[in-house]
Enzyme design. Structure first.
Site, PDB file in Angstrom:
ATOM      1  N   GLU A  51      -4.033  -9.342   3.610  1.00 15.54           N
ATOM      2  CA  GLU A  51      -4.789  -9.006   4.825  1.00 15.54           C
ATOM      3  C   GLU A  51      -5.975  -9.925   5.066  1.00 15.54           C
ATOM      4  O   GLU A  51      -6.309 -10.255   6.198  1.00 15.54           O
ATOM      5  CB  GLU A  51      -5.276  -7.553   4.746  1.00 15.54           C
ATOM      6  CG  GLU A  51      -4.203  -6.512   5.002  1.00 15.54           C
ATOM      7  CD  GLU A  51      -3.433  -6.094   3.759  1.00 15.54           C
ATOM      8  OE1 GLU A  51      -3.465  -6.844   2.756  1.00 15.54           O
ATOM      9  OE2 GLU A  51      -2.806  -5.030   3.800  1.00 15.54           O
ATOM     10  N   GLU A  87       0.833  -1.213   0.000  1.00 19.49           N
ATOM     11  CA  GLU A  87       0.000   0.000   0.000  1.00 19.49           C
ATOM     12  C   GLU A  87       0.866   1.262   0.000  1.00 19.49           C
ATOM     13  O   GLU A  87       0.526   2.265  -0.614  1.00 19.49           O
ATOM     14  CB  GLU A  87      -0.949  -0.022   1.201  1.00 19.49           C
ATOM     15  CG  GLU A  87      -2.000  -1.125   1.058  1.00 19.49           C
ATOM     16  CD  GLU A  87      -2.863  -1.249   2.292  1.00 19.49           C
ATOM     17  OE1 GLU A  87      -2.334  -1.704   3.325  1.00 19.49           O
ATOM     18  OE2 GLU A  87      -4.041  -0.870   2.230  1.00 19.49           O
TER      19      GLU A  87
HETATM   20  N1  CAA Z   1       4.102  -8.165  11.533  1.00 20.20           N
HETATM   21  C1  CAA Z   1       4.764  -8.619  12.619  1.00 20.20           C
HETATM   22  N2  CAA Z   1       5.617  -9.657  12.581  1.00 20.20           N
HETATM   23  C2  CAA Z   1       5.819 -10.248  11.397  1.00 20.20           C
HETATM   24  C3  CAA Z   1       5.167  -9.827  10.227  1.00 20.20           C
HETATM   25  C4  CAA Z   1       4.274  -8.718  10.326  1.00 20.20           C
HETATM   26  N3  CAA Z   1       3.638  -8.222   9.257  1.00 20.20           N
HETATM   27  N4  CAA Z   1       5.546 -10.625   9.200  1.00 20.20           N
HETATM   28  C5  CAA Z   1       6.429 -11.496   9.714  1.00 20.20           C
HETATM   29  N5  CAA Z   1       6.597 -11.263  11.027  1.00 20.20           N
HETATM   30  C6  CAA Z   1       7.508 -11.967  11.944  1.00 20.20           C
HETATM   31  C7  CAA Z   1       7.141 -13.435  12.125  1.00 20.20           C
HETATM   32  O1  CAA Z   1       6.207 -13.589  13.172  1.00 20.20           O
HETATM   33  C8  CAA Z   1       8.485 -14.042  12.450  1.00 20.20           C
HETATM   34  O2  CAA Z   1       8.750 -13.758  13.801  1.00 20.20           O
HETATM   35  P1  CAA Z   1       9.560 -14.794  14.711  1.00 20.20           P
HETATM   36  O3  CAA Z   1      10.887 -14.938  14.041  1.00 20.20           O
HETATM   37  O4  CAA Z   1       9.595 -14.142  16.028  1.00 20.20           O
HETATM   38  O5  CAA Z   1       8.770 -16.063  14.683  1.00 20.20           O
HETATM   39  C9  CAA Z   1       9.465 -13.225  11.607  1.00 20.20           C
HETATM   40  O6  CAA Z   1       8.786 -11.991  11.319  1.00 20.20           O
HETATM   41  C10 CAA Z   1       9.861 -13.878  10.313  1.00 20.20           C
HETATM   42  O7  CAA Z   1       8.676 -14.231   9.605  1.00 20.20           O
HETATM   43  P2  CAA Z   1       8.525 -15.617   8.819  1.00 20.20           P
HETATM   44  O8  CAA Z   1       9.008 -16.720   9.666  1.00 20.20           O
HETATM   45  O9  CAA Z   1       7.129 -15.668   8.306  1.00 20.20           O
HETATM   46  O10 CAA Z   1       9.582 -15.354   7.633  1.00 20.20           O
HETATM   47  P3  CAA Z   1       9.557 -15.849   6.141  1.00 20.20           P
HETATM   48  O11 CAA Z   1      10.826 -15.380   5.570  1.00 20.20           O
HETATM   49  O12 CAA Z   1       9.188 -17.290   6.081  1.00 20.20           O
HETATM   50  O13 CAA Z   1       8.341 -15.059   5.430  1.00 20.20           O
HETATM   51  C11 CAA Z   1       6.989 -13.168   4.883  1.00 20.20           C
HETATM   52  C12 CAA Z   1       8.407 -13.677   5.245  1.00 20.20           C
HETATM   53  C13 CAA Z   1       6.571 -13.720   3.504  1.00 20.20           C
HETATM   54  C14 CAA Z   1       7.050 -11.667   4.809  1.00 20.20           C
HETATM   55  C15 CAA Z   1       5.981 -13.643   5.938  1.00 20.20           C
HETATM   56  O14 CAA Z   1       6.492 -13.316   7.213  1.00 20.20           O
HETATM   57  C16 CAA Z   1       4.610 -13.056   5.844  1.00 20.20           C
HETATM   58  O15 CAA Z   1       3.814 -13.484   5.031  1.00 20.20           O
HETATM   59  N6  CAA Z   1       4.290 -12.087   6.716  1.00 20.20           N
HETATM   60  C17 CAA Z   1       2.979 -11.546   6.866  1.00 20.20           C
HETATM   61  C18 CAA Z   1       2.643 -10.576   5.776  1.00 20.20           C
HETATM   62  C19 CAA Z   1       1.284  -9.988   6.006  1.00 20.20           C
HETATM   63  O16 CAA Z   1       0.307 -10.659   6.271  1.00 20.20           O
HETATM   64  N7  CAA Z   1       1.213  -8.653   5.872  1.00 20.20           N
HETATM   65  C20 CAA Z   1       0.007  -7.937   6.052  1.00 20.20           C
HETATM   66  C21 CAA Z   1       0.007  -7.304   7.390  1.00 20.20           C
HETATM   67  S1  CAA Z   1      -1.522  -6.519   7.699  1.00 20.20           S
HETATM   68  C22 CAA Z   1      -1.388  -5.007   6.994  1.00 20.20           C
HETATM   69  O17 CAA Z   1      -0.406  -4.659   6.425  1.00 20.20           O
HETATM   70  C23 CAA Z   1      -2.629  -4.192   7.196  1.00 20.20           C
HETATM   71  C24 CAA Z   1      -2.648  -2.895   6.577  1.00 20.20           C
HETATM   72  O18 CAA Z   1      -3.373  -2.697   5.637  1.00 20.20           O
HETATM   73  C25 CAA Z   1      -1.918  -1.755   7.118  1.00 20.20           C
END
Ligand code: CAA
Length: 676
Positions: free
Chosen positions: A122, A102
């Site tokens: 999301e 975004e």
């Molecule tokens: N917020 C907080 N913590 C997050 C995070 C996030 N968005 N994304 C990842 N993390 C944390 C994980 O919990 C993990 O923490 P720990 O090491 O303590 O367990 C660490 O970061 C590493 O994450 P992964 O193990 O998942 O790492 P990966 O390399 O396998 O994957 C990734 C990376 C593809 C970015 C994956 O982490 C992911 O899909 N993250 C979520 C993305 C997501 O859903 N984003 C949307 C957020 S909501 C939003 O943005 C709303 C809005 O409109 C403002």
């Protein structure tokens, strides 16, 4: 948190918040300041926004959603970016997800490396893109593509993003970010997404809703996503953004979003083992052996083949081997027909398979997984043979779903190399693997098992040894009570409906039909001591004989069976029982609360590390509805007092040796006691 680098007249603003550049309050504050400062700096002509490390940004910091909002809001920062009089360019490498994408949508130009992925996931957290994504994405890529991305939550790759207009150009991977900076330098005017109109397509929403009706039926977030995207066509952008904000605020505090956030963090927590240091060495696994080419052995092998790891598969007879290999090929070819694989990929995977009748061929494998039927003597014999031929350091695994890994390991001279890798059927599809840690399992063997499972796309959960480990042990009270309630007066349809209404893909009896009613049956048609005996004696072995608790047609569609009703009536009469009406509430207590109770026992006994691991087992192994978070999360949500009271109400019917888990009773007492 935010770094800046000035390259003559181009200012790089770099989000540096390891591990995933999440946009928490501190990052937002620093980012906002950096943007403001750049506006007033005469040296800066163009601003380039990118992420440090491996990615652009994973979006909002999900852990903040459980707290009251603080600091600068992301939508306001994005508005400032969009309003900037100096061009702002997003340079995306790795991934840009959620709020991260975004942010890029608010920039005036977007560049991406060819390997970059972009998405708005999301919806899988039970919310919608709350920082303008639902209004800006359709303005850039059109309604169909925006709906698909926002409602499915699936990311797109860079070439699709370029084709749909989400990014303006791809930049050289090796020369990143220098290539992006060079491009940014030639831009002289901002170009605002908000000024674009969404290409109107009146039919798009109806088409989309019809195609996705079933998937989104019970979920709040996809419906809100569709409503917000509709606003991008019908309302001026500021009103659309306001609606999006309102819907976001409603969703984020809701029960479904809370459960989905729990699932997100639970999945990551499951990968951590308290007494296993993160730097425990792993053993290299280049070649895998599988013993048994039945449904499980074949499915397990396919995971490795698909990941490019060679598999030697061993069977006892040529016929069984050919049948198993034929089935694997047929499965791959079916995926190719559905467009999920190319013919070349099918051949590549099958080319990595070495079928053999020679047990000794397993001698050069780094990991050998036994997947034969559940019989301790047979398994011990196999492990004793393996001990004689496996190379030193090879990991010896059993796919047993119930039996003791410790006893199996005792048949070898190297119990430290033995562990359980319990896959779930169909093993090429289901994501769960219970990694069973025996008394003697070495740390590096356990660490390798966990890592390997992840590398083939599975979600591993560690379990200690007990009968049925985590998942199947919890299934036992559910199944016992389902059988008992049939005799007491419930129908298979009623019991299963309670579960499917709850959101499970199938009920306990439908599941027995799928797995085989005859599992564990003594195979003596004259010895009828249980309802299972009666069904099996009548040839009702489940879906495979087109008759189990239900009748099945050619397409395996179930219909209630009058023959089963008769068998149940007869058996009930023989047992001297009289049918009574059974309420749905009793079914919930005796099948779902008993599972929670068993889960609490697993925690007390240290079989499961943490309650959320149990949830992951049920989400990924048995199709527990994700928006209900898993059995232990759900129990907390409805209140442990409710669960304990339900169990107490039916305790005398649940089973002779039934007891409430002390942990559950204690926590329910705590819940009931007044807080100060
Ligand atoms: N917020 C907080 N913590 C997050 C995070 C996030 N968005 N994304 C990842 N993390 C944390 C994980 O919990 C993990 O923490 P720990 O090491 O303590 O367990 C660490 O970061 C590493 O994450 P992964 O193990 O998942 O790492 P990966 O390399 O396998 O994957 C990734 C990376 C593809 C970015 C994956 O982490 C992911 O899909 N993250 C979520 C993305 C997501 O859903 N984003 C949307 C957020 S909501 C939003 O943005 C709303 C809005 O409109 C403002």
């Amino acid at each position: 948190m935010i770094e800046t680098k000035l390259h003559e007249d181009v200012l790089e603003i770099i989000i540096a918040n390891a591990p995933v550049n999440a946009l928490g309050a501190a990052v937002r504050g620093a980012l906002s300041q950096a943007i403001d400062a750049a506006q007033g700096d005469d040296q800066v002509k163009v601003i380039l926004l990118r992420g440090a490390g491996k990615l652009f940004s994973a979006g909002a910091d999900i852990s903040e959603f459980d707290q009251p909002p603080t600091g600068c809001a992301l939508p306001a920062i994005i508005d400032t970016i969009e309003a900037s009089s100096k061009p702002i360019v997003a340079a995306i490498h790795g991934t840009a997800l959620g709020g991260g994408l975004e942010l890029a949508l608010g920039c005036h130009y977007r560049l991406a490396t060819p390997s970059a992925k972009m998405g708005l996931p999301e919806v899988s957290l039970g919310i919608l893109p709350g920082a303008g994504g639902t209004q800006r994405l359709p303005r850039l890529v059109g309604l169909d593509a925006a709906l698909a991305m926002i409602v499915s939550g699936s990311p797109v790759d860079a070439s699709s993003a370029l084709a749909m207009g989400l990014v303006d150009r791809l930049v050289d991977e090796e020369d990143f970010p220098a290539a992006a900076i060079s491009y940014a330098r030639i831009l002289d005017a901002p170009r605002r997404t908000r000024d674009r109109q969404v290409a109107d397509d009146a039919g798009a929403f109806d088409r989309f809703a019809a195609a996705n009706a079933r998937r989104i039926e019970t979920l709040d977030a996809p419906k809100a996503c569709i409503a917000a995207v509709k606003a991008s066509v019908e309302l001026p952008i500021d009103e659309g953004l306001a609606l999006e904000r309102k819907l976001f605020a409603e969703l984020v505090t809701g029960a479904q979003a809370k459960a989905l956030r729990h699932a997100f963090f639970a999945e990551r927590a499951a990968g951590k083992i308290a007494d296993l240091p993160a730097d425990t060495p792993r053993r290299p696994i280049a070649k895998v052996g599988v013993i048994g080419a039945g449904t499980m052995g074949g499915g397990i092998s396919m995971n490795f083949l698909s990941a490019g790891i060679g598999v030697t598969i061993v069977e006892m007879t040529r016929e069984a081997l050919d049948r198993g290999v034929g089935l694997m090929r047929a499965n791959y070819e079916a995926s190719a027909r559905k467009g999920r694989l190319t013919i070349e990929e099918v051949e590549q995977a099958m080319g990595l398979l070495a079928p053999t009748l020679e047990f000794e061929a397993l001698g050069d494998c780094d990991l050998i997984i036994e997947a034969v039927y559940e019989n301790m003597e047979v398994k011990k014999e196999i492990f004793a043979r393996l001990d004689a031929i496996a190379k030193p350091g090879a990991i010896l695994a059993s796919n047993t779903s119930y039996l003791s890994i410790d006893e199996i390991a005792s048949a070898t001279s190297r119990p430290a190399d033995v562990l359980g890798l319990h896959f779930f059927s169909p093993a090429n599809i289901m994501k769960l693997v219970e990694v069973v840690r025996g008394e003697a399992t070495a740390d590096d063997v356990l660490a390798t098992g966990m890592q390997l499972a992840r590398s083939i796309g599975k979600v591993p959960v560690v379990a200690r040894v007990c009968y049925g480990f985590i998942g199947n042990r919890m299934l036992i009270p559910r199944q016992d009570n389902a059988y008992a309630m049939l005799l007491e007066g419930a129908t298979p349809e009623q019991i299963d409906r309670v579960h499917t209404d709850f959101g499970m893909p199938m009920g306990p009896l439908q599941m027995i039909d799928l797995a085989g009613v005859d599992i564990g049956w003594h195979r003596d048609v004259d010895r009828i001591e249980s309802l299972q005996d009666a069904l099996c004696a009548a040839g009702r072995w489940g879906q495979k004989t087109k008759a189990g608790f239900y009748d099945y047609d050619e397409k395996r569609k179930p219909t209630p069976s009058p023959a089963v009703a008769e068998i149940i009536d007869e058996f009930r009469a023989r047992a001297g029982m009289v049918a009574r009406a059974i309420s749905d509430e009793e079914i919930v207590a005796r099948t779902l609360y008993t599972m929670v109770n068993e889960g609490a026992k697993l925690l007390e006994e240290g079989i499961a590390q943490r309650a959320s691991d149990i949830d992951i087992v049920w989400l990924y192994g048995y199709g527990w509805p994700r928006h209900k978070g898993g059995p232990m999360f759900w129990a907390d949500e409805i209140g442990l007092t409710t669960v304990v009271q339900g169990l107490e109400r039916y305790a005398d019917r649940i089973g002779e040796d039934f007891s409430i888990a002390p942990l559950l009773a204690r926590q329910s007492d705590d819940e009931g006691s007044p807080t100060t």
